[in-house]
Design an enzyme around this catalytic site. Structure first.
Site, PDB file in Angstrom:
ATOM      1  N   CYS A   1      45.301 -10.272 -10.128  1.00  0.00           N
ATOM      2  CA  CYS A   1      44.199 -10.165 -11.098  1.00  0.00           C
ATOM      3  C   CYS A   1      42.864 -10.277 -10.366  1.00  0.00           C
ATOM      4  O   CYS A   1      41.931  -9.503 -10.606  1.00  0.00           O
ATOM      5  CB  CYS A   1      44.276 -11.277 -12.143  1.00  0.00           C
ATOM      6  SG  CYS A   1      45.833 -11.391 -13.036  1.00  0.00           S
TER       7      CYS A   1
ATOM      8  N   ASP B   1      14.590 -26.721  14.976  1.00  0.00           N
ATOM      9  CA  ASP B   1      16.041 -26.586  15.120  1.00  0.00           C
ATOM     10  C   ASP B   1      16.598 -25.407  14.326  1.00  0.00           C
ATOM     11  O   ASP B   1      17.769 -25.042  14.502  1.00  0.00           O
ATOM     12  CB  ASP B   1      16.744 -27.865  14.667  1.00  0.00           C
ATOM     13  CG  ASP B   1      16.399 -29.062  15.534  1.00  0.00           C
ATOM     14  OD1 ASP B   1      16.280 -28.876  16.757  1.00  0.00           O
ATOM     15  OD2 ASP B   1      16.231 -30.160  14.984  1.00  0.00           O
TER      16      ASP B   1
ATOM     17  N   CYS C   1       3.142   1.596   2.989  1.00  0.00           N
ATOM     18  CA  CYS C   1       4.396   0.830   2.913  1.00  0.00           C
ATOM     19  C   CYS C   1       5.439   1.608   2.106  1.00  0.00           C
ATOM     20  O   CYS C   1       6.599   1.732   2.513  1.00  0.00           O
ATOM     21  CB  CYS C   1       4.158  -0.523   2.239  1.00  0.00           C
ATOM     22  SG  CYS C   1       2.958  -1.573   3.069  1.00  0.00           S
TER      23      CYS C   1
ATOM     24  N   CYS D   1      46.831 -14.572 -11.736  1.00  0.00           N
ATOM     25  CA  CYS D   1      47.403 -14.519 -10.393  1.00  0.00           C
ATOM     26  C   CYS D   1      46.446 -13.838  -9.429  1.00  0.00           C
ATOM     27  O   CYS D   1      45.383 -13.348  -9.820  1.00  0.00           O
ATOM     28  CB  CYS D   1      48.738 -13.782 -10.402  1.00  0.00           C
ATOM     29  SG  CYS D   1      48.579 -12.052 -10.919  1.00  0.00           S
TER      30      CYS D   1
ATOM     31  N   ASP E   1      17.585 -31.501  12.816  1.00  0.00           N
ATOM     32  CA  ASP E   1      16.884 -31.947  11.611  1.00  0.00           C
ATOM     33  C   ASP E   1      15.505 -31.351  11.433  1.00  0.00           C
ATOM     34  O   ASP E   1      14.896 -31.500  10.372  1.00  0.00           O
ATOM     35  CB  ASP E   1      16.749 -33.474  11.623  1.00  0.00           C
ATOM     36  CG  ASP E   1      15.677 -33.949  12.602  1.00  0.00           C
ATOM     37  OD1 ASP E   1      15.620 -33.394  13.724  1.00  0.00           O
ATOM     38  OD2 ASP E   1      14.910 -34.848  12.244  1.00  0.00           O
TER      39      ASP E   1
ATOM     40  N   CYS F   1       0.840  -1.200   0.000  1.00  0.00           N
ATOM     41  CA  CYS F   1       0.000   0.000   0.000  1.00  0.00           C
ATOM     42  C   CYS F   1       0.870   1.242   0.000  1.00  0.00           C
ATOM     43  O   CYS F   1       2.097   1.163   0.107  1.00  0.00           O
ATOM     44  CB  CYS F   1      -0.926   0.001   1.222  1.00  0.00           C
ATOM     45  SG  CYS F   1      -0.021   0.099   2.782  1.00  0.00           S
TER      46      CYS F   1
ATOM     47  N   ASP G   1      20.674 -32.019  18.609  1.00  0.00           N
ATOM     48  CA  ASP G   1      19.272 -32.269  18.909  1.00  0.00           C
ATOM     49  C   ASP G   1      19.148 -33.783  19.121  1.00  0.00           C
ATOM     50  O   ASP G   1      20.002 -34.556  18.672  1.00  0.00           O
ATOM     51  CB  ASP G   1      18.415 -31.803  17.729  1.00  0.00           C
ATOM     52  CG  ASP G   1      16.984 -32.273  17.828  1.00  0.00           C
ATOM     53  OD1 ASP G   1      16.362 -32.043  18.867  1.00  0.00           O
ATOM     54  OD2 ASP G   1      16.500 -32.898  16.861  1.00  0.00           O
TER      55      ASP G   1
END
Length: 818
Positions: free
Chosen positions: A85, A702, A19, A82, A698, A16, A500
């Site tokens: 560069c 976590d 924002c 090198c 997992d 809007c 965990d």
């Protein structure tokens, strides 16, 4: 940024006018700009910058809650030789308005640039780099524009041609110095003037033909005041050639004692450095072996059901939802879910697990793996860039292009290295002319040319990226994916690994671990009836009971009148019998005496298991207990970490009793239980007081801890959210992968330190020798030819040392987690 630059970029999250207003006010308050506007309709912003950068815009909008859209552009860059560069290309890119960050990799000859979307195009950045002296093209698709193997043959041919032309020059000049009789033969039969003229012709051919690359690239960079390694070689060889040409055609311009020729030095310098670049190309060709192996795993065709017929299609034409047929021994074309058939599939190339994995209806298959002796049909669930194999390739490529923190010192040094070397060469020239013995001019020329040739930023530039490429590639072959190259260095520095519990150290799936029948009841009969009831439920405990019965091939009768009693258990009728399954509260409510087996239930609970009772027709029939089994490799993996001097901790949301039981079985002393998801990040922060922490998890819960830890390690069988939050992914889900990841990290960082030590010590030690500082005391003056040979070999040494990482073996074998 010296002059004002007007920048246009795209903004996300605006819905809007309010924002847009907030985003605009945030930009207008940003220091380093003179004008800022935001267009809601175009979802874009316009800022006139004075001292602010694209990263300042990014941070400002992120804080305001309206992030700038970003793009990642990859350029393939030729002609970089090198580290200086690399530094210059990075400097040119980061100075461009709209560029947030740029990383240039000498080993892969690519630049990865993060930009504000809409601010700058790939073509503009490629043009900018090309104008800086290094031909650049935007990367199209997922594959490089060329490979190192494409460069080996031209490099070999250039060296071979230079060697053929240089050999007569070397023999004519150096042969006479080493064998006096040969010198007299040349003098009598060819003549000095003819010999020098022949050397001039051949050396000039070497420089203009196979050696032209040094002058074509090095001289323009000298004019731009951005000299590189090519410039040093060009200056050194031209100085030797020019001095010799004057001595041949205008000797009167030189003092009589200094009328010598050094054509062999110019020719040999060019030839030896061309040899070094050929050997370098051969070695660099092996650094990308891992990626090529992964790409080679991709199937080219697939057998697909279309319109009732079975046809063979290119794998690019397979769509999600298609049904595919897989014959014995075939390669799986795309990710999918098995519909019919059973087989064993070799997934070692993806997970590192050596044993084939059993597959049946409902199981997943992964693109690039090899089917065994069974035939399967499966439904495509991931195609193209969405397959696990494609994501692995993308992760490895991203990690291989990373720049580690240890590289920052190298970058600062190499940016000024070549100008400093040229300054040292001038000082050596002046010093010899003022204070050197006769013939001063000849000595001064040898010293200056030797300094120019011996200096080698090539080795510095290759030291880190080649080790990263080989190390991360080998890790991928072992089932360890470094999503971020920086994790290689971070993991090497950790002092604590926090795990965990559920799904990480344990299987994440409850299994029936105890079945104690009451007096007068048969265990299989109780299990058969209980499983019949539990087959009506989707609860994890119910599924564990059902799996246990099916594993014994028990025939499950039909249950009726199934009722779930919240907080207590379930009941149903099986034939003429009423079966009751639940906790002690349910037994008390239904007046079932469970005291004969209450001690067994309490003992199971003390071990962290979940006990429940079974009653048949109102009489206690037995007690069951389920638990989340510990993964087979968990304890050996934790012991290996502790043996390496790393503290192990467990952070879990489970209750203290269950957590303590699992910790005791695994030998973990530092346990934090009953931790809410948001509390896991705080638990990691507490551990960080002792030093850097790696967290292994997992699940979605976590993700905060994975993000907070110095190194987040995700189990590859876990959720996408966890994987996206992690720095390292273990494809197999085996905790042994943590040990392997740590081992690769330690080996790679050790390799990088060896390379950097060699590259720096080489220059620190040999530049003073080349300049002649030891001549007054020891009579040492380095020949330009020896300098060229040493320079070429320094880069080859670094690359060869990095390639040793291909021989890393897994510290722990990956085992089946089934």
């Amino acid at each position: 940024m010296t002059a004002a630059a007007k920048l246009r970029f795209e903004i996300d999250g605006m819905s809007c006018a309010g924002c847009a207003g907030r985003a605009e006010r945030a930009l207008q308050a940003m220091p380093g700009q003179t004008e800022a506007t935001v267009n809601l309709a175009a979802a874009s912003g316009y800022v006139t910058l004075t001292t602010a950068t694209a990263d300042d815009i990014r941070q400002t909008l992120k804080t305001a809650g309206y992030p700038a859209r970003e793009d990642v552009i990859v350029l393939d860059i030729a002609d970089m030789s090198c580290a200086s560069c690399v530094a210059r290309v990075e400097q040119a890119l980061t100075a461009q308005p709209g560029v947030i960050a740029a990383q240039v990799n000498l080993a892969s000859e690519t630049a990865t640039i993060r930009t504000l979307r809409g601010a700058v195009s790939a073509a503009e950045l490629a043009h900018l780099v090309t104008d800086s002296g290094y031909a650049a093209t935007p990367r199209r698709g997922d594959t490089p524009a060329g490979s190192e193997t494409d460069k080996i043959t031209p490099a070999r041919n250039a060296f071979a041609l230079a060697a053929v032309l240089t050999l007569p020059v070397f023999v004519l000049e150096m042969g006479g110095h080493m064998i006096p009789a040969f010198h007299h033969w040349v003098h009598m039969n060819i003549g000095v003037q003819t010999s020098w003229t022949l050397q001039f012709v051949l050396t000039t051919l070497v420089m203009l033909w196979p050696g032209q690359v040094f002058y074509r690239k090095g001289i323009p960079l000298l004019w731009r005041r951005t000299p590189d390694m090519n410039s040093l070689v060009a200056l050194g060889s031209l100085a030797a050639w020019g001095y010799s040409t004057v001595a041949l055609f205008a000797p009167a311009l030189l003092p009589e004692g200094a009328r010598n020729v050094y054509f062999e030095a110019a020719a040999v310098i060019v030839t030896l450095i061309l040899m070094g670049r050929w050997l370098e190309a051969r070695a660099k060709g092996h650094t990308g072996d891992a990626i090529r192996k992964l790409v080679g795993l991709q199937a080219q065709t697939a057998r697909v059901e279309r319109h009732g017929a079975l046809i063979e299609l290119p794998v690019d034409e397979v769509h999600v939802g298609d049904t595919l047929h897989l014959r014995p021994g075939e390669k799986v074309a795309v990710d999918g879910e098995v519909l019919t058939g059973t087989s064993h599939i070799d997934e070692s190339m993806i997970s590192g697990e050596p044993l084939p994995v059993a597959k049946g209806t409902g199981d997943t298959v992964i693109a690039g793996t090899i089917n065994g002796t069974g035939a399967l049909t499966f439904r495509a669930t991931g195609v193209g860039s969405d397959t696990m194999l494609a994501r692995i390739i993308a992760m490895v490529e991203q990690a291989q292009g990373a720049k580690l923190p240890v590289q920052s010192l190298v970058d600062r040094i190499v940016l000024i290295f070549v100008p400093v070397v040229m300054g040292v060469a001038l000082l050596a020239l002046a010093g010899w002319l003022l204070f050197g013995p006769e013939p001063r001019l000849a000595h001064a020329l040898v010293a200056a040319v030797s300094v120019l040739i011996i200096a080698c930023p090539c080795a510095m530039g290759l030291a880190t990226p080649t080790s990263i490429m080989v190390g991360t590639g080998r890790a991928a072959e072992m089932g360890v994916l470094f999503r971020k190259g920086e994790a290689l260095q971070q993991l090497d520095e950790i002092t604590t690994v926090a795990f965990d519990k559920t799904g990480t150290l344990t299987a994440g799936r409850p299994e029936l671990v105890l079945l104690a029948p009451a007096s007068g009841f048969d265990a299989d009969t109780v299990l058969r009836l209980a499983a019949a009831v539990e087959s009506q439920s989707e609860h994890p405990i119910a599924l564990a009971v059902e799996r246990a019965a099916l594993s014994k091939d028990l025939d499950l009768p039909q249950a009726t009148n199934f009722t779930a009693i919240e907080g207590h258990g379930v009941t149903a009728c099986v034939g003429e019998q009423t079966v009751l399954i639940g906790n002690p509260r349910l037994m008390i409510r239904e007046n079932v005496d469970f005291s004969p087996l209450s001690g067994t239930a309490q003992a199971a609970a003390a071990k962290g298991e979940t006990p429940f009772f079974v009653a048949i027709d109102g009489q206690l029939a037995g007690v069951f207990s389920v638990a989340d089994p510990i993964k087979p490799s968990a304890r050996p993996a934790l012991q290996a970490l502790e043996a390496a001097g790393i503290e192990v901790a467990m952070i879990t949301g489970d209750n203290a009793t269950t957590a303590a039981a699992i910790a005791a079985e695994l030998g973990i002393r530092n346990v934090q239980a009953d931790v809410l998801p948001e509390g896991k990040a705080d638990a990691v922060r507490k551990l960080q007081a002792k030093g850097p922490v790696a967290f292994v998890g997992d699940g979605i819960n976590d993700a905060p801890a994975l993000a907070v830890a110095e190194t987040g390690i995700a189990i590859g069988t876990g959720t996408d959210v966890a994987i996206e939050s992690a720095d390292v992914v273990l494809v197999s889900g085996d905790p042994a992968g943590v040990v392997n990841a740590l081992d690769v990290s330690i080996a790679t960082m050790k390799n990088i330190r060896q390379n950097l030590f060699w590259a720096f010590i080489y220059n620190i030690a040999l530049i003073p020798v080349a300049a002649g500082l030891f001549y007054p005391l020891l009579g040492w003056q380095l020949s330009p030819m020896l300098g060229a040979g040493a320079m070429a070999l320094s880069s080859v040494f670094v690359l060869t040392n990095a390639l040793r990482l291909r021989r890393i073996s897994p510290a722990m074998p990956i085992t089946s987690q089934e």
